[in-house]
Enzyme design. Structure first.
Site, mmCIF file in Angstrom:
data_model
loop_
_atom_site.group_PDB
_atom_site.id
_atom_site.type_symbol
_atom_site.label_atom_id
_atom_site.label_comp_id
_atom_site.label_asym_id
_atom_site.label_seq_id
_atom_site.Cartn_x
_atom_site.Cartn_y
_atom_site.Cartn_z
ATOM 1 N N SER A 1 0.829 -1.190 -0.107
ATOM 2 C CA SER A 1 0.208 -0.021 0.111
ATOM 3 C C SER A 1 0.824 1.339 0.101
ATOM 4 C CB SER A 1 -0.872 -0.057 1.163
ATOM 5 O OG SER A 1 -0.150 0.126 2.367
ATOM 6 N N LYS A 2 0.366 2.411 -0.436
ATOM 7 C CA LYS A 2 0.963 3.514 -0.576
ATOM 8 C C LYS A 2 1.396 4.134 0.897
ATOM 9 C CE LYS A 2 -3.236 6.170 -0.913
ATOM 10 N NZ LYS A 2 -4.191 6.840 -1.812
ATOM 11 N N ARG A 3 0.900 3.727 2.029
ATOM 12 C CA ARG A 3 1.106 4.062 3.299
ATOM 13 C C ARG A 3 2.412 3.496 3.688
ATOM 14 N NH1 ARG A 3 -1.606 8.427 4.813
ATOM 15 N NH2 ARG A 3 -3.712 8.195 4.396
ATOM 16 N N ARG B 1 5.198 10.933 3.583
ATOM 17 C CA ARG B 1 4.927 9.772 4.272
ATOM 18 C C ARG B 1 6.303 9.207 5.210
ATOM 19 N NH1 ARG B 1 2.820 7.773 -1.183
ATOM 20 N NH2 ARG B 1 0.367 8.222 -1.125
#
Length: 507
Positions: free
Chosen positions: A261-263, A493
């Site tokens: 996931s992009k997280r 992030r």
């Protein structure tokens, strides 16, 4: 069980079908690579189809980004929107009448029905099911409407969707070429919407109709589609068509084995291109996923290739040409392959060290030192410097990979660390959802500040510190446009992740 294409002489035809809803995903390249290899090894055709029927999430620039990103990693398709082919159009938005005609076939043969339930009625039903601790699904209110009621509703121009009529009893079994037979009881298969009220198909109808009409022999896709496959098999049966072979590839995973996931990882192919990764390193890394490059005659090599997060070795380095010679789709391991960014950086470093100095310079000039990138940066700082030597002082963050400001830089005087990091997380959410233009960013960020009672100065200064590592920089929003959305989001992030780890270390 439906009939499948078993004839060895049948021309192999595979496809990928990305949706133009944002930046092209590394998962698209991963599945694209498997399809590409499967087709090329068998003298078959590799097709690119654009699934753009989700008009609410459609991004106009995304299609070209998909083309560019897949070409960047070396994948070339035989048929597609940009190259044509005998089974086009290859954009689903240009095939809507085909889907409507096929929905009519299902309505006429009784394997589908019109559903006139309103959104409010569906929501009320869902809440009742949840209160009764039942899995939410369509309750079937319109499943057996009489022809007279249907006609009356149509005469009143009531909106409707077309739903698949799943048998109430029994089960559907299909063969997964990696897993064997998989069975789903019909009680666990919903009456899926096939045509939406706006006249566009859902993924399920469009997918099956297109795969049949485009003569797709093998559907090679991510394992998240396993639960949808019984619906697709039922649709093949409803149309009286043979089904293709199904291969469901293991999902890419983060280091903690959660779905990528992009997280937790940059997932945009655009990011990897802008950040200076070499396409041959990226495609090599994706080829490691799942163990399809394992050497059956060398268990030690097989083990290394199967675990991309393990200790890197020379056995991990191979070209697309090597993959075409050695890759075995049927040897894919079902354990989720780990997308280890540390290993990808190691691979990229190996490729950088193996090219000539001339090629190294060429690669620099094609990416982070390109004329276009430098010109955009120069415009931002020309009026802010007194000597050319000051260029680096104001622009280092455009070229640096790690920019991690200290609390003294990013923490506003009247804010606590906790509320500052919480607001930074809100900034990230807003940036993810906002169109990448100065006007849109300014509007969205100011609205966020007002909602949380953060002044424009505090708001923008925090963002500036996170992205540039300093309280001074060229114009912030214009800098974000040049720096690019994928790299901006990644930097945000990593900042938040670093602060989370620092906080954990203080406990």
């Amino acid at each position: 069980m439906p009939e499948v294409f078993e004839t060895p002489a049948a021309p192999i035809r595979v496809r990928i079908a990305p949706s133009p809803t944002g930046d092209p995903h590394v998962g698209t390249a991963y599945i694209g690579l498997i399809n590409f290899i499967y087709a090329r090894q068998r003298g078959g055709q590799f097709i690119l189809r654009i699934e753009d029927t989700d008009r609410a999430r459609f991004v106009a620039t995304s299609e070209q980004m998909i083309f560019d990103a897949l070409k960047w990693v070396g994948l070339a398709w035989d048929e597609g929107p940009d190259v044509g082919g005998p089974y086009g159009p290859y954009r689903q938005s240009e095939r809507t009448q085909i889907y409507r005609d096929h929905a009519e076939i299902l309505l006429e043969n009784g394997t589908a029905y019109r559903c006139f339930c309103t959104p409010d009625e569906l929501e009320a039903s869902r809440k009742q099911q949840m209160a009764a601790k039942l899995p939410p699904r369509y309750a079937g209110a319109c499943r057996n409407l009489s022809p007279d009621v249907v006609s009356a509703n149509l005469a009143e121009s009531k909106e409707y969707v077309v739903r698949m009529k799943v048998p109430l009893e029994g089960s559907t079994t299909f063969r997964d070429e990696l897993r064997g037979d998989i069975t789903f009881e019909h009680t666990n298969v919903d009456d899926q919407v096939l045509m939406k009220s706006d006249g566009f198909p859902t993924y399920h109808l469009a997918n099956v109709v297109d795969d049949h009409l485009m003569l797709i022999t093998d559907v090679i896709r991510a394992e998240e589609w396993i639960s949808s496959t019984p619906k697709h098999v039922l649709l093949y049966q409803a149309f009286g068509w043979p089904a293709p072979r199904f291969w469901h590839m293991p999902l890419l995973r983060n280091l903690d084995k959660s779905k990528i996931s992009k997280r937790k990882n940059p997932v945009s192919l655009v990011f990897y291109r802008q950040a200076g990764f070499l396409p041959e390193a990226v495609i090599n890394f994706l080829g490691l996923m799942g163990g399809g490059m394992s050497d059956a005659g060398n268990p030690e090599t097989a083990a290394v290739a199967a675990i991309p997060s393990g200790k890197p070795s020379e056995a991990d380095i191979f070209s697309l040409k090597d993959m075409l010679a050695r890759f075995r789709v049927d040897k894919i391991r079902l354990g989720g392959p780990v997308f280890d960014l540390t290993k990808l950086k190691w691979l990229n470093g190996e490729y950088l060290r193996r090219i000539t100095p001339e090629d190294f310079y060429t690669r620099l000039r094609a990416t982070i030192l390109s004329d276009d990138y430098l010109k955009q940066i120069a415009v931002l700082i020309q009026a802010r410097i007194e000597t050319l030597g000051q260029f680096g002082d104001l622009t280092h963050f455009f070229f640096a990979e790690d920019v991690l400001p200290t609390e003294a830089v990013f923490l506003p005087k009247k804010r606590t660390l906790e509320e500052t990091l919480a607001f930074a997380a809100e900034q990230l959410t807003v940036l993810e959802a906002t169109e990448w233009s100065v006007t849109a960013l300014e509007t969205a960020l100011k609205a966020l500040g007002e909602a949380h009672t953060w002044s424009v100065k505090e708001n923008f200064m925090l963002l500036r510190a996170i992205i540039t590592g300093s309280t001074m920089s060229p114009p912030l929003l214009e800098s974000l446009i040049v720096f690019g959305k994928p790299r901006t989001l990644d930097r945000m992030r990593r900042f938040l992740d670093t602060q989370k780890k620092l906080a954990a270390g203080k406990r």
